[in-house]
Design a protein around this motif. Structure first.
Motif, PDB file in Angstrom:
ATOM      1  N   ALA A  52     -67.356  11.341 -19.366  1.00 23.23           N
ATOM      2  CA  ALA A  52     -66.777  10.625 -20.502  1.00 23.23           C
ATOM      3  C   ALA A  52     -66.152   9.322 -20.021  1.00 23.23           C
ATOM      4  O   ALA A  52     -66.310   8.264 -20.643  1.00 23.23           O
ATOM      5  N   LEU A  53     -65.454   9.380 -18.884  1.00 21.33           N
ATOM      6  CA  LEU A  53     -64.844   8.171 -18.310  1.00 21.33           C
ATOM      7  C   LEU A  53     -65.920   7.118 -18.074  1.00 21.33           C
ATOM      8  O   LEU A  53     -65.796   5.955 -18.483  1.00 21.33           O
ATOM      9  N   ALA A  54     -67.011   7.554 -17.393  1.00 24.30           N
ATOM     10  CA  ALA A  54     -68.083   6.621 -17.060  1.00 24.30           C
ATOM     11  C   ALA A  54     -68.685   6.046 -18.332  1.00 24.30           C
ATOM     12  O   ALA A  54     -68.901   4.824 -18.441  1.00 24.30           O
ATOM     13  N   ARG A  55     -68.913   6.923 -19.323  1.00 20.82           N
ATOM     14  CA  ARG A  55     -69.531   6.480 -20.563  1.00 20.82           C
ATOM     15  C   ARG A  55     -68.672   5.399 -21.233  1.00 20.82           C
ATOM     16  O   ARG A  55     -69.150   4.332 -21.606  1.00 20.82           O
ATOM     17  N   TRP A  56     -67.370   5.694 -21.313  1.00 15.71           N
ATOM     18  CA  TRP A  56     -66.496   4.759 -22.026  1.00 15.71           C
ATOM     19  C   TRP A  56     -66.275   3.466 -21.245  1.00 15.71           C
ATOM     20  O   TRP A  56     -66.092   2.401 -21.838  1.00 15.71           O
ATOM     21  N   LEU A  57     -66.353   3.552 -19.918  1.00 14.51           N
ATOM     22  CA  LEU A  57     -66.225   2.305 -19.137  1.00 14.51           C
ATOM     23  C   LEU A  57     -67.443   1.415 -19.361  1.00 14.51           C
ATOM     24  O   LEU A  57     -67.342   0.191 -19.371  1.00 14.51           O
ATOM     25  N   VAL A  58     -68.618   2.056 -19.532  1.00 14.19           N
ATOM     26  CA  VAL A  58     -69.825   1.273 -19.834  1.00 14.19           C
ATOM     27  C   VAL A  58     -69.664   0.590 -21.207  1.00 14.19           C
ATOM     28  O   VAL A  58     -69.950  -0.604 -21.367  1.00 14.19           O
ATOM     29  N   VAL A  59     -69.138   1.380 -22.166  1.00 11.87           N
ATOM     30  CA  VAL A  59     -68.920   0.799 -23.492  1.00 11.87           C
ATOM     31  C   VAL A  59     -67.961  -0.395 -23.375  1.00 11.87           C
ATOM     32  O   VAL A  59     -68.184  -1.472 -23.947  1.00 11.87           O
ATOM     33  N   LEU A  60     -66.904  -0.212 -22.587  1.00 10.61           N
ATOM     34  CA  LEU A  60     -65.926  -1.292 -22.387  1.00 10.61           C
ATOM     35  C   LEU A  60     -66.612  -2.533 -21.792  1.00 10.61           C
ATOM     36  O   LEU A  60     -66.344  -3.680 -22.201  1.00 10.61           O
ATOM     37  N   ALA A  61     -67.524  -2.280 -20.844  1.00  7.91           N
ATOM     38  CA  ALA A  61     -68.248  -3.396 -20.226  1.00  7.91           C
ATOM     39  C   ALA A  61     -69.079  -4.133 -21.262  1.00  7.91           C
ATOM     40  O   ALA A  61     -69.096  -5.371 -21.305  1.00  7.91           O
ATOM     41  N   VAL A  62     -69.777  -3.361 -22.104  1.00 11.11           N
ATOM     42  CA  VAL A  62     -70.610  -3.991 -23.131  1.00 11.11           C
ATOM     43  C   VAL A  62     -69.731  -4.837 -24.063  1.00 11.11           C
ATOM     44  O   VAL A  62     -70.065  -5.982 -24.389  1.00 11.11           O
ATOM     45  N   VAL A  63     -68.580  -4.271 -24.449  1.00 11.26           N
ATOM     46  CA  VAL A  63     -67.675  -5.010 -25.327  1.00 11.26           C
ATOM     47  C   VAL A  63     -67.236  -6.305 -24.651  1.00 11.26           C
ATOM     48  O   VAL A  63     -67.197  -7.376 -25.267  1.00 11.26           O
TER      49      VAL A  63
END
Lengths: 551, 574
Positions: A52-63
């Protein structure tokens, strides 16, 4: 004023729309950052969930990528719109000022008009950027509101109502401070103004040995200015301190409400973190609104100034009669009254060199204004080859009739550019060949703005050379040699007839050396022509003339 | 004359002078710094207190338990606000006081620079330093200094606070630093030259507009409208395109900072994750760390943008210190004599191009001498040497005392008219001022000004005509009251009617003084005791007007040509 503003925006609509859309995307991204921090804490850190951490960090990167690019290209479009709109207004103003019918400079100093063409045009252009930022900020607030209200309606309402209230309080508290601060800033700016003024007058100060007095005076000014600045700085510090305190208290309130909601399980920990982050974020777009408001106020004031110049009434009307072809160069004044002139009648034959000696300089200026059509006579007519000047197009008229003013301006550029080409005969006749000899680069030597790098005498000779080089069918020159030494003036007088042979020339001056070479001199006294004869005859027979010219 | 700009101080010298200026205010500097540290540190308690709220909720405490940290948050906010007010006020006080001392020293030194040096540099150089550079530094002191103090401390102390939470958080946060460091260097490297070009382009645009608008009548008269519109368009386009280049640069700068922000934020979050999982930190601590890092964005961006301002302020400071560091010029050491005695005088502005040769001239006490000749004959050079503005290349000049000079360079000092006059004699009474104005026939118009002698004149004030301005210059000379007066074409800027008024004023001004008058209107020469004719850097004729006029020489033919009434047939010019 509205028309000016609207033109400035609608002229750049593509960039403004692009900027607004991308700016809104950027704001949405900025909202997502604190939200995502909350989500990462909630679902990653608190839950101890690595995927979940990795997933949300990727989302943060995209943002981040999205917000970064949308900011970059959005702001670029907005600034481009601002600059281009400013440029368009600048050119519109310059074209209005240079309009052959004149009138735009009436009652406005060149410095003020230049300021309108630079600062005011820029400010009106900047309204484009304000429109774009206001739209983006609005979108930022909407997105933040949606997120907050989805988390919790009461917490969302606290934040959404609290942020504007906070800004309003800050505004209320700082209003009197700002006012005081502005007043002090003005007084503070005074010190640098005085210093610049003393330096500009350095030669004058040194000429009378006033350096010490000047330094002493500056110390007093600088001290006063320092006291004023310190008062302003204290006011500003208090304002900053107040905003810091208010923001802190607001965060405490959000923490209190959010913490209670989280403790009762209505919202998650992550949502609490997001709410605090969003509360801090919202201050940004709301400040943008306050800023945009101020920008719009300035933009409106600037647009009003621009509109006023653009709508300035023309000094004269453009006529439609065709130009006489070929121009013979005869002039006739019939009962011309204007300002100080009282019914002047005068005929000038083609090719004549006429001297006009005015006892009162105001009469000379009135005459020159009528001849050059900076103004039309209040009664009577001026005719060129039998056609009234008022019936001619002023621009076309100036191609055959030139009035060279006493204080004619030179322009930045080379000497050659100022004279309008090489023109060796005109240069020599005006004594400007000597000026070229004195300049480091000769005729290609540099002349500073308004000819300031030249002495008064050099300027006059270059201006005269330019007037002669223009080679108009009718030339009217006003006091062309007042700053020229006697030797050079005599030489100019001796060559003037030759360079103007077969073309009409009117010398409006009280210089005996110039009047002596005229075919005929008319004496303008009390707004009327009181005598006419060659210089030598007038000197012997007319006492008023002697006083005007030889005293 | 070759351009030789005024010197610019080295970085070491600039620092030394700055330290020297700050030294008297050491206590203020230390106090301001200390208070700012306290204010910033108090503010940093916010995030741990928010973390505490999170921890209390996470550990399932009753809702009432969070009241304590919330009250603490309020206390922090109020104290921080108070301390910040005090700290910023102290920092501004330091900055502004030092700035005031700096500009005073600059003006003091600038006023004493030899005119020769100022002219060699071009008058624009000194003016640009006193306006552009001083206001650049003032702006930096007013805005950048407090901002820098706030942001700089916020960054340092926030990083410290991260370290206190756990040193591993600090380590994670520092991942962003190399990117920021590199970005800042890249920005400064590109921004400096670009902004310099922007300033030049902005100045050029302003100049062109002033030229075109100020000279609109001339532009229309000569049908130069298209030419001038094109020139304005070109300069405006250049300025616009450079501005947009600058915008682009700033935007790319922010893009790179976004990369740093993301990298640091992700690292802090990952560190939080690992430490919470291993039990090294609570969720609240991890939250506080993330919030700390998020709160760093604003001050880091501010500080990085300010680097540029700081750099230009530094360059401006070096230009001011360059002038401040100029040695006091040695006093002009000239022999004293009861009358003006010039002997064997020669002068060259550039080596090998002499403009005066072997000039001998004696002017008796109280005598009024007119200098006549073509431009380039050396009149102005001789006048300036006698006035003591230049040192002669060869020969000597003896003078009876102070020499006052009025030239065609006109200036009205901004402020009340009376203050302008009092520059010449600070202790002059109102009656003295009136008397001086009466003597130059200026009292009548001066008293009809909106507020009489208290009317503000000069830049931004009531506008005076060229003749009135020159009358003021003469009134100043009367008030300064030097035994010798040199007047160099003092009537040149006024029109012909004004010239006559001024000639009369000059006559009364030089009464009781030894006077040298460079004249271009021969009526002015006729009114003096003796006329000296110059040509090619030499004195070619000398004698009273009437005598020279009847002697059939150069002056005689000049007079005939000037008055336009010929009595002889010879050509005056050869």
């Amino acid at each position: 004023m509205r028309a000016v503003l609207w033109r400035a925006i609608s002229g750049q609509r593509r960039d403004v729309v692009t900027g607004a859309v991308l700016g809104a995307a950027h704001q949405a991204g900025e909202v997502m950052v604190p939200v995502l921090i909350g989500v990462v804490i909630d679902q990653g850190v608190a839950a101890g969930d690595l995927p979940a951490l990795a997933r949300w960090l990727v989302v943060l990167a995209v943002v981040y990528v999205a917000l970064s690019f949308s900011y970059r290209f959005g702001a670029r479009a907005g600034e481009r719109a601002a600059e281009r709109a400013g440029h368009a207004l600048r050119m519109e103003l310059v074209e209005r000022v240079l309009d052959a019918r004149g009138g735009a400079e009436e009652g406005r100093l060149p410095g003020a008009l230049t300021n309108t063409a630079t600062e005011d045009a820029k400010r009106v252009g900047a309204v484009n950027m304000s429109v774009m930022l206001a739209f983006s900020a609005l979108m930022g607030i909407v997105v933040a509101a949606v997120v907050l209200l989805r988390v919790s309606v009461p917490l969302g309402l606290v934040v959404l109502a609290g942020t504007p209230l906070l800004l309003f309080l800050g505004h209320l508290l700082s209003k009197p401070l700002e006012k005081a601060s502005e007043d002090q800033q003005d007084r503070a700016a005074h010190a640098s103004g005085v210093a610049a003024d003393l330096v500009k007058g350095l030669r004058v100060l040194k000429g009378i040995g006033a350096e010490t007095a000047a330094v002493a005076r500056y110390r007093v000014t600088s001290g006063d200015s320092l006291a004023a600045t310190l008062r302003a700085a204290r006011a500003e510090a208090l304002q900053t301190g107040l905003v810091v305190a208010l923001t802190g208290v607001f965060i405490a309130v959000v923490a209190l409400v959010g913490g209670r909601l989280a403790a009762s399980g209505e919202i998650t920990l992550g949502e609490l973190v997001s709410a605090v982050g969003l509360a801090l974020f919202l201050i940004g777009p709301l400040e943008v609104f306050a800023w945009v408001n101020a920008q719009f106020a300035m933009g409106r004031a600037s647009a009003a100034r621009i509109a006023e110049v653009l709508a300035a009434p023309h000094a004269i009307a453009a006529g439609t009669s065709p130009m006489p072809v070929p121009v013979r160069g005869s002039l006739r004044l019939r009962g011309v009254s204007h300002d100080t002139l009282k019914g002047v009648d005068l005929e000038v034959a083609p090719g004549e060199v006429l001297g006009v000696a005015a006892v009162d300089p105001a009469d000379a200026i009135s005459l020159l204004r009528c001849l050059g059509r900076t103004a039309d006579p209040s009664s009577g007519t001026v005719e060129l080859d039998g056609v009234a000047l008022a019936d001619l197009d002023p621009a076309a008229l100036r191609e055959v009739l030139l009035v060279a003013d006493h204080d004619a301006d030179l322009f930045e550029g080379t000497l050659r550019e100022n004279v309008g080409g090489a023109h060796p005969e005109a240069m020599a006749a005006a004594g400007a060949d000597e000026v070229a000899g004195e300049l480091p680069g000769g005729i290609d030597g540099h002349v500073a703005e308004r000819g300031q790098s030249l002495s008064g005498g050099q300027r006059q000779r270059v201006a005269l050379a330019r007037a002669l080089a223009a080679d108009r069918a009718v030339l009217v020159v006003h006091d062309p040699t007042t700053a020229v030494d006697a030797v050079t003036e005599a030489r100019i007088a001796s060559r003037l007839r030759d360079v103007r042979r077969d073309r009409t020339t009117i010398l409006v001056t009280t210089s005996p050396a110039l009047l002596a070479v005229a075919d005929r001199v008319v004496l303008l006294d009390g707004g009327r022509i009181t005598d006419a004869a060659p210089h030598a005859d007038l000197v012997t027979r007319n006492a008023a003339y002697r006083t005007a010219v030889l005293a | 004359m070759n351009r030789e700009l005024l010197p610019v101080a080295t970085a070491a010298r600039t620092r030394a002078v700055l330290l020297d200026l700050v030294r008297p205010y050491r206590a203020l500097a230390l106090g301001g710094f200390a208070v700012m540290v306290v204010a910033t540190s108090i503010g940093l308690l916010t995030q741990p207190l928010l973390g505490a709220v999170v921890d209390l909720v996470a550990s399932g405490e009753p809702a009432a338990a969070i009241t304590t940290p919330v009250l603490a948050l309020v206390a922090v906010a109020v104290t921080q606000g108070g301390a910040m007010t005090l700290g910023l006020a102290l920092v501004s006080r330091l900055g502004e006081t030092v700035l005031a001392r700096l500009r005073e020293r600059f003006v003091d030194r600038a006023m004493r620079l030899p005119l020769e040096q100022v002219e060699r540099a071009g008058s624009g150089d000194l003016t640009a330093r006193v306006t552009g550079d001083v206001s650049l530094i003032a702006e930096a002191v007013r805005v950048a200094l407090p901002e820098m103090a706030r942001s700089g401390l916020a960054i340092v102390l926030t990083l410290g606070a991260l370290a206190i939470l756990d040193w591993r958080f600090l380590l994670a946060a520092l991942i962003a630093v190399p990117v920021q460091w590199h970005t800042a260097r890249w920005y400064v490297r590109n921004a400096g030259p670009l902004y310099a070009r922007q300033r030049v382009a902005g100045g050029a645009q302003q100049q062109q507009l002033l030229d075109t608008i100020g000279g609109a009548t001339t532009v229309r008269a000569f049908r130069l409208e298209a030419d001038h519109t094109a020139k304005v368009a070109e300069r405006s386009n250049t300025a616009v395109s450079l501005t947009l280049q600058g915008v682009n640069l700033v935007l790319r700068f922010y893009s790179r900072l976004h990369v740093a922000e993301y990298a640091g934020l992700a690292a802090v979050l990952v560190a939080g994750f690992l430490m919470v999982r291993s039990g090294a930190a609570s969720i609240g601590t991890a939250t506080a760390a993330a919030l700390y890092f998020h709160s760093l964005f604003a001050p880091v961006n501010t500080a990085l943008v300010l680097i540029d301002d700081a750099q230009s302020a530094g360059a401006a400071l070096a230009r001011l210190v360059g002038v401040i560091d100029q040695p006091e010029p040695p006093a002009l050491d000239r022999p004293k004599a009861p009358q003006i005695e010039v002997s064997g005088l020669g002068h060259a502005y550039d080596e090998g191009r002499p403009v005066l040769h072997e000039v001998d001239l004696t002017i008796r006490a109280g005598e009024r001498v007119a200098l006549v000749g073509a431009s380039g004959a050396g009149k102005t050079t001789l006048a300036r040497l006698i006035a003591g503005i230049h040192r002669p290349s060869t020969g000597t000049i003896a003078v009876p005392g102070e020499v006052g000079m009025v030239t065609q360079d006109v200036h009205v000092f901004a402020g009340p008219l009376a203050d302008d006059l009092r520059l010449a004699r600070p202790d002059a009474t109102d009656a003295d001022l009136r008397e001086a104005l009466t003597r130059v026939d200026a009292l009548t118009w001066a008293e009809t000004l909106p507020e009489g002698l208290a009317t503000v004149v000069g830049e931004g004030g009531h506008r005076l005509t060229a003749t009135q301005i020159q009358q003021l210059a003469l009134a100043r000379l009367i008030l300064a009251d030097p035994p010798v007066a040199v007047l160099d074409e003092a009537t040149a800027e006024a029109g012909s009617a004004g010239a006559r008024v001024l000639e009369k004023a000059i006559e009364t001004t030089v009464e009781g003084r030894t006077a040298l008058i460079v004249a271009h209107r021969l009526t002015q020469a006729a009114a003096t005791d003796r006329v000296v004719v110059m040509d090619g850097g030499r004195i070619v004729e000398s004698g009273p007007h009437d005598e020279l006029r009847s002697s059939g020489g150069r002056y005689a033919s000049l007079w005939e040509a000037w008055s336009g009434v010929r009595t002889t047939s010879e050509n005056p010019l050869e």
